[in-house]
Scaffold this active site. Structure first.
Site, mmCIF file in Angstrom:
data_model
loop_
_atom_site.group_PDB
_atom_site.id
_atom_site.type_symbol
_atom_site.label_atom_id
_atom_site.label_comp_id
_atom_site.label_asym_id
_atom_site.label_seq_id
_atom_site.Cartn_x
_atom_site.Cartn_y
_atom_site.Cartn_z
ATOM 1 N N HIS A 56 0.813 -1.217 0.000
ATOM 2 C CA HIS A 56 0.000 0.000 0.000
ATOM 3 C C HIS A 56 0.847 1.269 0.000
ATOM 4 O O HIS A 56 0.331 2.352 -0.265
ATOM 5 C CB HIS A 56 -0.997 -0.007 1.170
ATOM 6 N N ASP A 110 0.066 -7.482 1.451
ATOM 7 C CA ASP A 110 0.487 -6.093 1.651
ATOM 8 C C ASP A 110 2.003 -5.973 1.689
ATOM 9 O O ASP A 110 2.568 -5.236 2.493
ATOM 10 C CB ASP A 110 -0.131 -5.485 2.917
ATOM 11 N N SER A 169 4.674 2.758 7.731
ATOM 12 C CA SER A 169 4.347 1.593 6.904
ATOM 13 C C SER A 169 5.561 1.122 6.121
ATOM 14 O O SER A 169 6.223 1.914 5.438
ATOM 15 C CB SER A 169 3.230 1.942 5.915
#
Length: 369
Positions: A110, A142, A224
């Site tokens: 992502h 992911d 992230s």
């Protein structure tokens, strides 16, 4: 103007919270892929990724349970990069990434999204900016891998997440809110935490289901793709998502990381093939409660079985309650899905099943999606 930091995604988790407000969109459903079973794609046993004894070596004479945070930060930081994403030549967001060998960086899918090669670059710990190509991305787990050709990276040593213990100290390293090289500390709050998250966009939403490592180390937007390391500076997870109390609340001490064993398995495939294969049993499941004698046990209840699938061949039946897989409890549909997705295609597993109030063990060999 500061670039937008790409979020450590907010999740729908199998935990009770007063309000779990998504930064993107969340999914609490957990169907296992019921497609026709395909031939398994084996994963190469000779991993290109770094073991705990290679790469940027773990801290000498380290103590996993009593780390020196300053020494740890010095050792780990060179292996963690900032990932910059642009569109039409304009910066649109930032995330983090971790060097797993001399030319490859693991980050979250992502973070890179649908970006092209020319839209993504990384900034190393020496502040040099490097162009990258996208070796592969896998929205289902992911994870994504970036390739750097023009310089040698400092790879991080990778521990097996199977040896991580609840309560052990950990450090998160990343690029929150564009603040590169930020380190935060905490503990492993829980293991095998079933977490589901999905991205909101113009295309179809792809649900990511992970049996995650839960940590109290503060994780914020921009973290992230960053590293979660143990007290010896070894990678045990890739930070990917957070729970919040509402929009803009930031970290509340509930963060989630994709376990390093799953990271290594998927990254190897992305480096080698540009895509990843995902294990499946060939069933759909729902949350259930199994009656075993006088006990009631939370389970993943089989809702349907695909003919010809591993589940069908093993004798699993609709209405069976799966309460563990290889000794790890499966207390919900998400729990089973996350655990299976974290295993390699072709692996044989033992399922502890409750059928008509009696326990039985069912063996199956996982197939590919």
């Amino acid at each position: 103007m500061m670039r937008n930091s790409l979020p450590a995604r907010t999740v729908a988790a199998a935990i009770a919270m007063t309000a779990l407000i998504p930064l993107t969109s969340c999914s609490a459903t957990a169907p296992m892929n019921p497609e026709d079973v395909k031939t398994p794609a084996p994963v190469a046993s000779n991993s290109p990724l770094t073991s705990p004894t290679s790469g940027n070596s773990s801290v000498a004479s380290c103590s996993i349970d009593d780390p020196s945070w300053t020494t740890l930060a010095e050792k780990v930081s060179p292996s963690v990069v900032s990932v910059e994403v642009s569109s039409g030549g304009h910066p649109v967001g930032e995330g983090s990434g971790v060097a797993v060998d001399e030319h490859h960086i693991v980050t979250n899918a992502h973070v890179v999204g649908d970006a092209t090669h020319s839209d993504v670059s990384v900034t190393l710990s020496d502040n040099s900016v490097q162009p990258v190509t996208i070796a592969g991305r896998d929205p289902i787990t992911d994870l994504a891998v970036l390739t750097v050709q023009d310089t040698k990276l400092t790879p991080i040593p990778i521990a097996t997440s199977a040896e991580v213990r609840t309560g052990q100290p950990v450090m998160a390293v990343g690029n929150p809110l564009g603040l590169a090289g930020t380190v935060t500390t905490g503990i492993v709050s829980a293991l095998n935490r079933p977490v589901a998250a999905s991205e909101q966009g113009t295309g179809p939403s792809v649900a990511t289901v992970t049996n995650a490592i839960q940590t109290s180390a503060p994780i914020n937007p921009g973290n992230s793709g960053g590293a979660l390391v143990n007290g010896c500076g070894e990678l045990i997870g890739i930070n990917s998502s957070i729970a919040t109390l509402g929009p803009g609340s930031g970290s509340i001490g509930i963060g989630f990381a994709i376990p390093s064993d799953e990271v290594s398995m998927v990254a190897q495939q992305l480096i080698r093939d540009g895509r990843a294969h995902h294990a499946q049993l060939g069933i759909s499941v729902a949350d259930g409660i199994a009656a075993r004698g006088t006990q009631q046990i939370r389970s993943a209840m089989v809702a349907s079985v695909v003919v010809g699938s591993p589940a069908h061949k093993s004798g699993l039946q609709v209405g069976d309650h799966i309460i563990s897989i290889d000794g790890v409890a499966t207390t919900s549909a998400l729990s089973l899905v996350g655990h299976v997705r974290g295993l390699p295609v072709g692996k044989s597993v033992n399922l502890l099943v409750v059928r008509d109030g009696r326990e039985l063990t069912v063996s199956a060999t996982l197939a590919s999606d």
